[in-house]
Design a protein around this motif. Structure first.
Motif, PDB file in Angstrom:
ATOM      1  N   PRO A 191     -36.999   5.148  -9.695  1.00 15.39           N
ATOM      2  CA  PRO A 191     -37.317   3.820 -10.233  1.00 15.39           C
ATOM      3  C   PRO A 191     -37.053   3.718 -11.740  1.00 15.39           C
ATOM      4  CG  PRO A 191     -39.068   4.577  -8.788  1.00 15.39           C
ATOM      5  CD  PRO A 191     -38.120   5.726  -8.964  1.00 15.39           C
ATOM      6  N   ILE A 192     -37.244   4.791 -12.453  1.00 16.19           N
ATOM      7  CA  ILE A 192     -36.971   4.767 -13.906  1.00 16.19           C
ATOM      8  C   ILE A 192     -35.475   4.656 -14.154  1.00 16.19           C
ATOM      9  CG2 ILE A 192     -37.111   6.076 -16.062  1.00 16.19           C
ATOM     10  CD1 ILE A 192     -39.834   7.142 -15.029  1.00 16.19           C
ATOM     11  N   ASP A 193     -34.675   5.409 -13.393  1.00 16.11           N
ATOM     12  CA  ASP A 193     -33.217   5.319 -13.539  1.00 16.11           C
ATOM     13  C   ASP A 193     -32.720   3.917 -13.196  1.00 16.11           C
ATOM     14  OD1 ASP A 193     -33.063   8.016 -14.273  1.00 16.11           O
ATOM     15  OD2 ASP A 193     -32.799   8.670 -12.204  1.00 16.11           O
ATOM     16  N   VAL A 194     -33.315   3.313 -12.168  1.00 15.52           N
ATOM     17  CA  VAL A 194     -32.945   1.944 -11.789  1.00 15.52           C
ATOM     18  C   VAL A 194     -33.301   0.981 -12.923  1.00 15.52           C
ATOM     19  CG1 VAL A 194     -33.446   0.040 -10.194  1.00 15.52           C
ATOM     20  CG2 VAL A 194     -33.107   2.358  -9.307  1.00 15.52           C
ATOM     21  N   VAL A 209     -28.180  -1.638 -29.538  1.00 12.44           N
ATOM     22  CA  VAL A 209     -29.622  -1.782 -29.321  1.00 12.44           C
ATOM     23  C   VAL A 209     -30.299  -0.453 -29.651  1.00 12.44           C
ATOM     24  CG1 VAL A 209     -29.493  -3.569 -27.523  1.00 12.44           C
ATOM     25  CG2 VAL A 209     -29.420  -1.163 -26.855  1.00 12.44           C
ATOM     26  N   PRO A 210     -31.588  -0.489 -29.985  1.00 10.35           N
ATOM     27  CA  PRO A 210     -32.310   0.776 -30.154  1.00 10.35           C
ATOM     28  C   PRO A 210     -32.500   1.421 -28.775  1.00 10.35           C
ATOM     29  CG  PRO A 210     -33.803  -1.087 -30.391  1.00 10.35           C
ATOM     30  CD  PRO A 210     -32.421  -1.658 -30.263  1.00 10.35           C
ATOM     31  N   ILE A 211     -32.645   2.711 -28.728  1.00 10.41           N
ATOM     32  CA  ILE A 211     -32.808   3.416 -27.459  1.00 10.41           C
ATOM     33  C   ILE A 211     -34.014   2.880 -26.687  1.00 10.41           C
ATOM     34  CG2 ILE A 211     -33.380   5.665 -26.438  1.00 10.41           C
ATOM     35  CD1 ILE A 211     -31.454   6.896 -28.473  1.00 10.41           C
ATOM     36  N   GLY A 212     -35.059   2.506 -27.387  1.00 11.56           N
ATOM     37  CA  GLY A 212     -36.251   1.971 -26.737  1.00 11.56           C
ATOM     38  C   GLY A 212     -35.985   0.723 -25.916  1.00 11.56           C
ATOM     39  N   PHE A 213     -34.901   0.006 -26.216  1.00 10.25           N
ATOM     40  CA  PHE A 213     -34.545  -1.195 -25.463  1.00 10.25           C
ATOM     41  C   PHE A 213     -34.460  -0.902 -23.969  1.00 10.25           C
ATOM     42  CE2 PHE A 213     -31.135  -3.378 -23.209  1.00 10.25           C
ATOM     43  CZ  PHE A 213     -31.527  -4.704 -23.319  1.00 10.25           C
ATOM     44  N   PHE A 214     -33.930   0.265 -23.619  1.00  7.74           N
ATOM     45  CA  PHE A 214     -33.718   0.597 -22.219  1.00  7.74           C
ATOM     46  C   PHE A 214     -35.036   0.804 -21.464  1.00  7.74           C
ATOM     47  CE2 PHE A 214     -29.880   2.106 -24.472  1.00  7.74           C
ATOM     48  CZ  PHE A 214     -28.988   1.214 -23.927  1.00  7.74           C
ATOM     49  N   PHE A 215     -36.119   0.990 -22.207  1.00 11.13           N
ATOM     50  CA  PHE A 215     -37.422   1.224 -21.580  1.00 11.13           C
ATOM     51  C   PHE A 215     -38.365   0.035 -21.747  1.00 11.13           C
ATOM     52  CE2 PHE A 215     -35.486   5.223 -22.754  1.00 11.13           C
ATOM     53  CZ  PHE A 215     -35.474   5.879 -21.533  1.00 11.13           C
ATOM     54  N   ASP A 216     -37.944  -0.971 -22.505  1.00 12.44           N
ATOM     55  CA  ASP A 216     -38.764  -2.178 -22.670  1.00 12.44           C
ATOM     56  C   ASP A 216     -39.018  -2.820 -21.315  1.00 12.44           C
ATOM     57  OD1 ASP A 216     -39.029  -2.007 -25.391  1.00 12.44           O
ATOM     58  OD2 ASP A 216     -37.496  -3.503 -25.854  1.00 12.44           O
ATOM     59  N   ASP A 217     -40.170  -3.463 -21.200  1.00  8.89           N
ATOM     60  CA  ASP A 217     -40.559  -4.208 -20.002  1.00  8.89           C
ATOM     61  C   ASP A 217     -40.719  -3.320 -18.768  1.00  8.89           C
ATOM     62  OD1 ASP A 217     -40.493  -6.517 -21.516  1.00  8.89           O
ATOM     63  OD2 ASP A 217     -38.425  -6.966 -20.988  1.00  8.89           O
ATOM     64  N   MET A 218     -40.877  -2.021 -18.975  1.00 10.69           N
ATOM     65  CA  MET A 218     -41.085  -1.133 -17.843  1.00 10.69           C
ATOM     66  C   MET A 218     -42.518  -1.298 -17.348  1.00 10.69           C
ATOM     67  SD  MET A 218     -40.422   2.980 -17.363  1.00 10.69           S
ATOM     68  CE  MET A 218     -39.444   3.017 -18.797  1.00 10.69           C
ATOM     69  N   SER A 219     -42.681  -1.368 -16.051  1.00 11.22           N
ATOM     70  CA  SER A 219     -44.016  -1.568 -15.491  1.00 11.22           C
ATOM     71  C   SER A 219     -44.902  -0.358 -15.788  1.00 11.22           C
ATOM     72  CB  SER A 219     -43.925  -1.798 -13.985  1.00 11.22           C
ATOM     73  OG  SER A 219     -43.551  -0.596 -13.338  1.00 11.22           O
ATOM     74  N   PRO A 220     -46.210  -0.581 -15.877  1.00  8.01           N
ATOM     75  CA  PRO A 220     -47.131   0.530 -16.140  1.00  8.01           C
ATOM     76  C   PRO A 220     -47.020   1.634 -15.091  1.00  8.01           C
ATOM     77  CG  PRO A 220     -48.270  -1.568 -16.352  1.00  8.01           C
ATOM     78  CD  PRO A 220     -46.901  -1.860 -15.805  1.00  8.01           C
ATOM     79  N   GLU A 221     -46.687   1.276 -13.847  1.00 13.93           N
ATOM     80  CA  GLU A 221     -46.548   2.280 -12.789  1.00 13.93           C
ATOM     81  C   GLU A 221     -45.420   3.261 -13.095  1.00 13.93           C
ATOM     82  OE1 GLU A 221     -46.189  -1.225 -11.702  1.00 13.93           O
ATOM     83  OE2 GLU A 221     -48.365  -1.215 -11.840  1.00 13.93           O
ATOM     84  N   LEU A 222     -44.413   2.790 -13.834  1.00 12.74           N
ATOM     85  CA  LEU A 222     -43.282   3.650 -14.188  1.00 12.74           C
ATOM     86  C   LEU A 222     -43.482   4.348 -15.522  1.00 12.74           C
ATOM     87  CD1 LEU A 222     -40.224   1.445 -13.152  1.00 12.74           C
ATOM     88  CD2 LEU A 222     -41.319   3.286 -11.879  1.00 12.74           C
TER      89      LEU A 222
END
Length: 151
Positions: free
Chosen positions: A18-21, A76-89
């Motif tokens: 799910p994180i890779d997706v 984009v900053p690297i953090g962009f790829f992890f923005d809006d990630m659900s708490p479950e992930l």
């Protein structure tokens, strides 16, 4: 290890994380917002468009150096790829409260992720960033804010 255990392990390894997706979805979002094709992104990274497709679907994992290259090419900053990630992930409130991908200070409550994937949204964002004069772009932004319903 039994053959059933081996089959289960192989199936787990071939299933997209799910994180890779999520990271792949963010790559696709940014590439699309920039109006860049998979082929152009691949060329910039020395990859085929098929490899970009696999990254965007989360089928192939993106290593740290490749993520660094993607951030550089997509600006984009690297953090962009992890923005809006659900708490479950593993996402956290700090990422969401920063305003997510576009860096707006205000929270985006009620802002559904589906909205980002609509053609209308992408066209609007592309048109907005084609405005080269920062003062005009700011006025357009302020106008849109005043036209939207109050809280």
């Amino acid at each position: 290890m039994s053959s059933n255990e081996t089959v289960e392990r192989v199936e787990r390894e071939h299933r997209a994380s799910p994180i890779d997706v999520h990271v792949g979805t963010r790559v696709r979002l940014r590439r699309t917002l920039l109006g860049m094709s998979q082929e152009k992104l691949g060329e910039a990274l020395g990859l085929t468009f098929q490899q970009i497709q696999k990254y965007e679907r989360g089928v192939n994992r993106i290593g740290a150096s490749r993520l660094f290259d993607l951030a550089r090419v997509l600006d984009v900053p690297i953090g962009f790829f992890f923005d809006d990630m659900s708490p479950e992930l593993g996402g956290n409130a700090a990422n969401r409260s920063r305003g997510g991908a576009f860096g707006f200070a205000e929270g985006q409550e009620g802002f559904e992720d589906d909205t980002l994937h609509r053609r209308e949204t992408l066209e609007l964002v592309r048109a907005y960033y084609r405005i080269t004069d920062p003062s005009i772009r700011k006025r357009v932004f302020d106008l849109i804010k005043t036209l939207s319903p109050g809280e």
